[in-house]
Design an enzyme around this catalytic site. Structure first.
Site, PDB file in Angstrom:
ATOM      1  N   ASP A  42       3.288  -7.615   0.074  1.00 58.64           N
ATOM      2  CA  ASP A  42       2.166  -7.559   1.011  1.00 58.64           C
ATOM      3  C   ASP A  42       0.993  -8.270   0.347  1.00 58.64           C
ATOM      4  OD1 ASP A  42       0.041  -6.961   2.662  1.00 58.64           O
ATOM      5  OD2 ASP A  42       0.539  -4.844   2.909  1.00 58.64           O
TER       6      ASP A  42
ATOM      7  N   GLU B  94       4.543  -9.263   4.316  1.00 57.75           N
ATOM      8  CA  GLU B  94       3.939  -8.412   5.338  1.00 57.75           C
ATOM      9  C   GLU B  94       2.723  -9.024   6.038  1.00 57.75           C
ATOM     10  OE1 GLU B  94       4.849  -5.421   6.420  1.00 57.75           O
ATOM     11  OE2 GLU B  94       3.047  -4.380   7.067  1.00 57.75           O
TER      12      GLU B  94
ATOM     13  N   SER C 265       1.560  -0.327  -5.407  1.00 51.69           N
ATOM     14  CA  SER C 265       0.677  -0.646  -4.293  1.00 51.69           C
ATOM     15  C   SER C 265       0.168  -2.076  -4.450  1.00 51.69           C
ATOM     16  CB  SER C 265      -0.497   0.328  -4.277  1.00 51.69           C
ATOM     17  OG  SER C 265      -1.190   0.179  -3.055  1.00 51.69           O
TER      18      SER C 265
ATOM     19  N   SER D  34      -5.627   1.684  -2.424  1.00 54.11           N
ATOM     20  CA  SER D  34      -4.969   2.060  -1.160  1.00 54.11           C
ATOM     21  C   SER D  34      -3.915   3.156  -1.274  1.00 54.11           C
ATOM     22  CB  SER D  34      -4.342   0.822  -0.516  1.00 54.11           C
ATOM     23  OG  SER D  34      -3.329   0.300  -1.341  1.00 54.11           O
TER      24      SER D  34
ATOM     25  N   ASN E  45       4.925 -11.029   9.040  1.00 56.36           N
ATOM     26  CA  ASN E  45       3.632 -10.957   9.741  1.00 56.36           C
ATOM     27  C   ASN E  45       3.700 -11.553  11.142  1.00 56.36           C
ATOM     28  OD1 ASN E  45       0.603 -10.490   9.651  1.00 56.36           O
ATOM     29  ND2 ASN E  45       0.704 -12.666  10.178  1.00 56.36           N
TER      30      ASN E  45
ATOM     31  N   ASP F 249       0.106  -4.326  14.656  1.00 54.36           N
ATOM     32  CA  ASP F 249      -0.510  -3.801  13.426  1.00 54.36           C
ATOM     33  C   ASP F 249      -1.903  -4.414  13.227  1.00 54.36           C
ATOM     34  OD1 ASP F 249      -1.196  -4.290  10.586  1.00 54.36           O
ATOM     35  OD2 ASP F 249       0.749  -3.495  10.020  1.00 54.36           O
ATOM     36  N   ASN F 250      -1.959  -5.767  13.176  1.00 56.96           N
ATOM     37  CA  ASN F 250      -3.228  -6.427  12.875  1.00 56.96           C
ATOM     38  C   ASN F 250      -4.266  -6.110  13.957  1.00 56.96           C
ATOM     39  OD1 ASN F 250      -1.097  -7.549  11.431  1.00 56.96           O
ATOM     40  ND2 ASN F 250      -2.025  -9.561  11.248  1.00 56.96           N
TER      41      ASN F 250
ATOM     42  N   HIS G 241      -7.387  -9.240   3.565  1.00 56.07           N
ATOM     43  CA  HIS G 241      -6.530  -8.788   2.464  1.00 56.07           C
ATOM     44  C   HIS G 241      -7.204  -8.792   1.099  1.00 56.07           C
ATOM     45  CE1 HIS G 241      -2.757  -7.651   0.679  1.00 56.07           C
ATOM     46  NE2 HIS G 241      -3.063  -8.464  -0.306  1.00 56.07           N
TER      47      HIS G 241
ATOM     48  N   CYS H 177      -5.765  -2.157  13.211  1.00 56.57           N
ATOM     49  CA  CYS H 177      -7.156  -2.318  12.739  1.00 56.57           C
ATOM     50  C   CYS H 177      -8.139  -1.745  13.744  1.00 56.57           C
ATOM     51  CB  CYS H 177      -7.456  -3.794  12.453  1.00 56.57           C
ATOM     52  SG  CYS H 177      -6.570  -4.403  11.004  1.00 56.57           S
TER      53      CYS H 177
ATOM     54  N   HIS I 162      -3.564   2.167   8.741  1.00 57.74           N
ATOM     55  CA  HIS I 162      -3.178   2.338  10.143  1.00 57.74           C
ATOM     56  C   HIS I 162      -2.348   3.605  10.317  1.00 57.74           C
ATOM     57  CE1 HIS I 162      -4.439  -1.708  10.190  1.00 57.74           C
ATOM     58  NE2 HIS I 162      -3.283  -2.334  10.299  1.00 57.74           N
TER      59      HIS I 162
ATOM     60  N   LYS J  81       4.677  -7.287  14.793  1.00 55.06           N
ATOM     61  CA  LYS J  81       3.836  -6.971  13.634  1.00 55.06           C
ATOM     62  C   LYS J  81       2.406  -7.418  13.951  1.00 55.06           C
ATOM     63  CE  LYS J  81       1.852  -6.875   9.496  1.00 55.06           C
ATOM     64  NZ  LYS J  81       0.486  -7.319   9.234  1.00 55.06           N
TER      65      LYS J  81
ATOM     66  N   GLN K 272      10.243  -5.069   8.620  1.00 60.05           N
ATOM     67  CA  GLN K 272      10.538  -5.214   7.180  1.00 60.05           C
ATOM     68  C   GLN K 272      11.998  -4.843   6.880  1.00 60.05           C
ATOM     69  OE1 GLN K 272       9.217  -6.541   4.661  1.00 60.05           O
ATOM     70  NE2 GLN K 272       7.000  -6.568   4.907  1.00 60.05           N
TER      71      GLN K 272
ATOM     72  N   HIS L 188       0.813  -1.224   0.000  1.00 57.83           N
ATOM     73  CA  HIS L 188       0.000   0.000   0.000  1.00 57.83           C
ATOM     74  C   HIS L 188       0.847   1.275   0.000  1.00 57.83           C
ATOM     75  CE1 HIS L 188      -3.179  -2.815   1.034  1.00 57.83           C
ATOM     76  NE2 HIS L 188      -2.512  -3.179   2.114  1.00 57.83           N
TER      77      HIS L 188
ATOM     78  N   SER M 163       5.757  -2.454  12.232  1.00 56.48           N
ATOM     79  CA  SER M 163       5.718  -3.394  11.097  1.00 56.48           C
ATOM     80  C   SER M 163       6.906  -3.156  10.174  1.00 56.48           C
ATOM     81  CB  SER M 163       4.437  -3.187  10.282  1.00 56.48           C
ATOM     82  OG  SER M 163       3.326  -3.186  11.122  1.00 56.48           O
TER      83      SER M 163
HETATM   84  P1  NAD Z   1      -5.885 -14.722  11.725  1.00 54.22           P
HETATM   85  O1  NAD Z   1      -5.522 -16.024  11.103  1.00 54.22           O
HETATM   86  O2  NAD Z   1      -5.250 -14.309  13.012  1.00 54.22           O
HETATM   87  O3  NAD Z   1      -7.477 -14.653  11.967  1.00 54.22           O
HETATM   88  C1  NAD Z   1      -8.437 -15.061  11.047  1.00 54.22           C
HETATM   89  C2  NAD Z   1      -9.570 -15.708  11.862  1.00 54.22           C
HETATM   90  O4  NAD Z   1     -10.663 -15.958  10.991  1.00 54.22           O
HETATM   91  C3  NAD Z   1      -9.172 -17.057  12.474  1.00 54.22           C
HETATM   92  O5  NAD Z   1      -9.414 -17.044  13.862  1.00 54.22           O
HETATM   93  C4  NAD Z   1     -10.047 -18.056  11.752  1.00 54.22           C
HETATM   94  O6  NAD Z   1     -10.452 -19.155  12.571  1.00 54.22           O
HETATM   95  C5  NAD Z   1     -11.240 -17.197  11.352  1.00 54.22           C
HETATM   96  N1  NAD Z   1     -11.986 -17.749  10.226  1.00 54.22           N
HETATM   97  C6  NAD Z   1     -11.512 -18.341   9.101  1.00 54.22           C
HETATM   98  N2  NAD Z   1     -12.521 -18.728   8.314  1.00 54.22           N
HETATM   99  C7  NAD Z   1     -13.665 -18.336   8.939  1.00 54.22           C
HETATM  100  C8  NAD Z   1     -15.040 -18.457   8.621  1.00 54.22           C
HETATM  101  N3  NAD Z   1     -15.452 -19.075   7.511  1.00 54.22           N
HETATM  102  N4  NAD Z   1     -15.945 -17.947   9.475  1.00 54.22           N
HETATM  103  C9  NAD Z   1     -15.556 -17.342  10.639  1.00 54.22           C
HETATM  104  N5  NAD Z   1     -14.250 -17.214  11.000  1.00 54.22           N
HETATM  105  C10 NAD Z   1     -13.324 -17.711  10.162  1.00 54.22           C
HETATM  106  O7  NAD Z   1      -5.614 -13.627  10.622  1.00 54.22           O
HETATM  107  P2  NAD Z   1      -5.449 -12.039  10.869  1.00 54.22           P
HETATM  108  O8  NAD Z   1      -4.018 -11.741  11.112  1.00 54.22           O
HETATM  109  O9  NAD Z   1      -6.466 -11.599  11.802  1.00 54.22           O
HETATM  110  O10 NAD Z   1      -5.745 -11.495   9.386  1.00 54.22           O
HETATM  111  C11 NAD Z   1      -7.043 -11.562   8.819  1.00 54.22           C
HETATM  112  C12 NAD Z   1      -7.002 -10.946   7.418  1.00 54.22           C
HETATM  113  O11 NAD Z   1      -6.706  -9.547   7.516  1.00 54.22           O
HETATM  114  C13 NAD Z   1      -5.917 -11.502   6.505  1.00 54.22           C
HETATM  115  O12 NAD Z   1      -6.378 -11.480   5.183  1.00 54.22           O
HETATM  116  C14 NAD Z   1      -4.781 -10.495   6.651  1.00 54.22           C
HETATM  117  O13 NAD Z   1      -3.880 -10.567   5.578  1.00 54.22           O
HETATM  118  C15 NAD Z   1      -5.560  -9.220   6.731  1.00 54.22           C
HETATM  119  N6  NAD Z   1      -4.928  -8.050   7.369  1.00 54.22           N
HETATM  120  C16 NAD Z   1      -5.444  -6.840   7.006  1.00 54.22           C
HETATM  121  C17 NAD Z   1      -4.939  -5.693   7.572  1.00 54.22           C
HETATM  122  C18 NAD Z   1      -5.493  -4.369   7.161  1.00 54.22           C
HETATM  123  O14 NAD Z   1      -4.891  -3.351   7.485  1.00 54.22           O
HETATM  124  N7  NAD Z   1      -6.608  -4.316   6.460  1.00 54.22           N
HETATM  125  C19 NAD Z   1      -3.920  -5.750   8.521  1.00 54.22           C
HETATM  126  C20 NAD Z   1      -3.443  -7.002   8.895  1.00 54.22           C
HETATM  127  C21 NAD Z   1      -3.960  -8.147   8.305  1.00 54.22           C
HETATM  128  N1  ADE Z   2      -1.514  -1.586   6.197  1.00 47.09           N
HETATM  129  C1  ADE Z   2      -2.400  -1.077   7.067  1.00 47.09           C
HETATM  130  N2  ADE Z   2      -2.231   0.243   7.223  1.00 47.09           N
HETATM  131  C2  ADE Z   2      -1.202   0.596   6.416  1.00 47.09           C
HETATM  132  C3  ADE Z   2      -0.569   1.835   6.149  1.00 47.09           C
HETATM  133  N3  ADE Z   2      -0.937   2.968   6.742  1.00 47.09           N
HETATM  134  N4  ADE Z   2       0.451   1.813   5.261  1.00 47.09           N
HETATM  135  C4  ADE Z   2       0.822   0.652   4.677  1.00 47.09           C
HETATM  136  N5  ADE Z   2       0.277  -0.526   4.901  1.00 47.09           N
HETATM  137  C5  ADE Z   2      -0.748  -0.570   5.760  1.00 47.09           C
END
Ligand code: NAD
Ligand code: ADE
Length: 427
Positions: free
Chosen positions: A134, A200, A79, A84, A225, A234-235, A345, A239, A398, A230, A410, A56, A406
């Site tokens: 990522d 990532e 990206s 993003s 990750n 971050d997660n 993701h 979030c 974030h 991280k 990296q 991103h 994070s």
């Molecule tokens: P994680 O593995 O810790 O958690 C995922 C959870 O979802 C698990 O507990 C799993 O049991 C549950 N799950 C899976 N299938 C399911 C279903 N059908 N119904 C209900 N629950 C279900 O993963 P995470 O680190 O929390 O990451 C989740 C997603 O978010 C990933 O795609 C990751 O890459 C992404 N992510 C996004 C951001 C962001 O900024 N948007 C940041 C970090 C991670």
């Molecule tokens: N993932 C979640 N937040 C982000 C940010 N601010 N920059 C890059 N990657 C990210």
């Protein structure tokens, strides 16, 4: 669109001053990255090294790019998501020429893969020495590209976009059909010097494990990750802040008193559920893993199957990293103006393909990345960022402080990839 020297492409280069001011603020909030710059500045661990990144293109990522560059790397970037990019961040990097950037907010899927290829291709036609990825798209573009080059050479065979399901993958296959016949050695050449990649996110790590199991991963891969600093920051805490930011910027909805269903109670889901609870919403969790479900109970959330609450929920958030979590059958049962967003993701947690194909469905754009989808009976639902991660599509991801954790991981991962004393094995 600026296209100077054909070696960067951003939305509007005149945004660079704004971007620079925000980068300067972010540097103060990113002490880990700045300390790492200071610690390794004499050593210049990336001197003579070429690094390509697909992550991103935000203000925080600009600080990462400039950290890699200040330690000697020649950097090219794109990206990892079509929505993003912060255009002012991309402009500031392009203007300072601390990296060659190919990114703007609102890419088409064809442009997305074009940008990824540009970020992989250095001016002499060679590829990078290492990759910051990522979600795995840059790595997969190379690995799949080599596979299809081989088939093209042996049997003139090209990938068929109809043989795959997701829009992103279809677009990649279509892109290969254009670029492989032009240069059937390209992906082999671009992969030749790749010593390693640092990944990532959770979904990218899953994809790498799948490749590794099939013995299809020809590079060293570092799982950033799963560093505690991280995923447990971050997660979770990232979030916790950015999910609310995304929903509010998209809809301005009152959260207190609303019923929210968070699907997935891993690191991301835990942050999201807590955030809505802290905003006085009534929070439900859907989870398949019994331990995570029990953790949700212990925090006072009601654990429910989506089918049992779908008609009552005001806001749905998917955070599973899995696919097919919210189906069209669920969507048609939702309340009028229920908000549906994904923070995982990829875009296949919500069945967007099914929604788009629903007979008589109408899409009304409220503003970019916020759409009301109206069913033939007149009731509608609000989909955020077209089902792609809402915190980066509808907001700016974030905040800097958490991204410092994070991205320090990296930088350290990249240093260890390039450490001549490292003894990592490929795959
Ligand atoms: P994680 O593995 O810790 O958690 C995922 C959870 O979802 C698990 O507990 C799993 O049991 C549950 N799950 C899976 N299938 C399911 C279903 N059908 N119904 C209900 N629950 C279900 O993963 P995470 O680190 O929390 O990451 C989740 C997603 O978010 C990933 O795609 C990751 O890459 C992404 N992510 C996004 C951001 C962001 O900024 N948007 C940041 C970090 C991670
Ligand atoms: N993932 C979640 N937040 C982000 C940010 N601010 N920059 C890059 N990657 C990210």
């Amino acid at each position: 669109m600026e296209d100077l020297n054909n070696d960067f492409k951003v939305k509007d280069i005149s945004l660079h001053e704004w971007g620079r001011k925000e980068i300067e603020l972010a540097e103060v909030e990113m002490p880990g990255c700045m300390a790492t710059r200071e610690k390794y500045k004499e050593q210049q661990p990336f001197a003579g090294k070429k690094i390509s990144g697909s992550l991103h293109m935000t203000i925080q990522t600009a600080v990462l790019i400039e950290s890699l560059n200040s330690l000697g790397a020649e950097v090219r970037w794109c990206s990892c998501n079509i929505y993003s990019t912060q255009d002012q961040a991309a402009a500031a990097i392009a203007k300072a020429d601390t990296g060659k950037v190919f990114a703007w907010k609102g890419l088409t899927l064809n442009e997305y893969w074009w940008c990824t290829l540009k970020a992989l291709t250095f001016p002499d036609g060679s590829g990078p020495d290492s990759i910051v990825d990522d979600g795995g798209d840059m790595t997969i573009m190379l690995i799949e590209g080599m596979k299809w080059e081989k088939k093209y050479k042996e049997k003139q065979e090209l990938p068929d976009p109809e043989s795959v399901t997701g829009d992103d993958e279809k677009a990649l296959y279509q892109f290969y059909r254009e670029v492989i016949p032009q240069d059937p050695e390209r992906f082999h050449r671009l992969s030749k010097n790749v010593k390693g990649i640092s990944e990532e996110t959770t979904t990218g790590v899953h994809r790498l494990y799948q490749l590794s199991k099939k013995k299809l991963l020809p590079f060293v891969a570092i799982n950033v990750n799963d560093s505690v600093t991280k995923s447990k920051f971050d997660n979770l805490y990232g979030c916790r802040q950015s999910v609310i930011d995304g929903v509010i910027r998209a809809t301005d909805v009152m959260l207190a008193g609303k019923k929210v269903l968070v699907c997935g109670y891993g690191d991301v889901g835990k942050g999201c559920a807590q955030a809505f609870k802290d905003n006085h919403a009534v929070v439900y969790v859907a989870e398949v893993d019994p331990i995570c479900a029990l953790q949700a109970c212990m925090e006072g959330f009601q654990v429910k199957r989506i089918e049992t609450v779908v008609q009552d929920i005001d806001i749905f958030i998917t955070a599973t990293g899995n696919k097919g979590i919210i189906s069209v059958a669920h969507m048609e049962k939702m309340k009028n103006n229920a908000i549906v967003g994904n923070i995982g993701h990829f875009d296949n947690e919500l069945d967007m393909a099914g929604l788009k194909a629903y007979p008589g469905i109408k899409r009304i754009e409220i503003k970019p990345q916020t759409d009301r989808w109206v069913f033939p009976d007149g009731h509608g639902i609000i989909i955020l960022a077209d089902g792609r991660l809402l915190n980066l599509g509808c907001s700016t991801g974030h905040p800097s402080f958490v991204m410092s954790n994070s991205f320090t991981n990296q930088i350290l991962a990249q240093i260890s990839i390039h450490d001549p004393n490292s003894t990592y094995q490929n795959g």
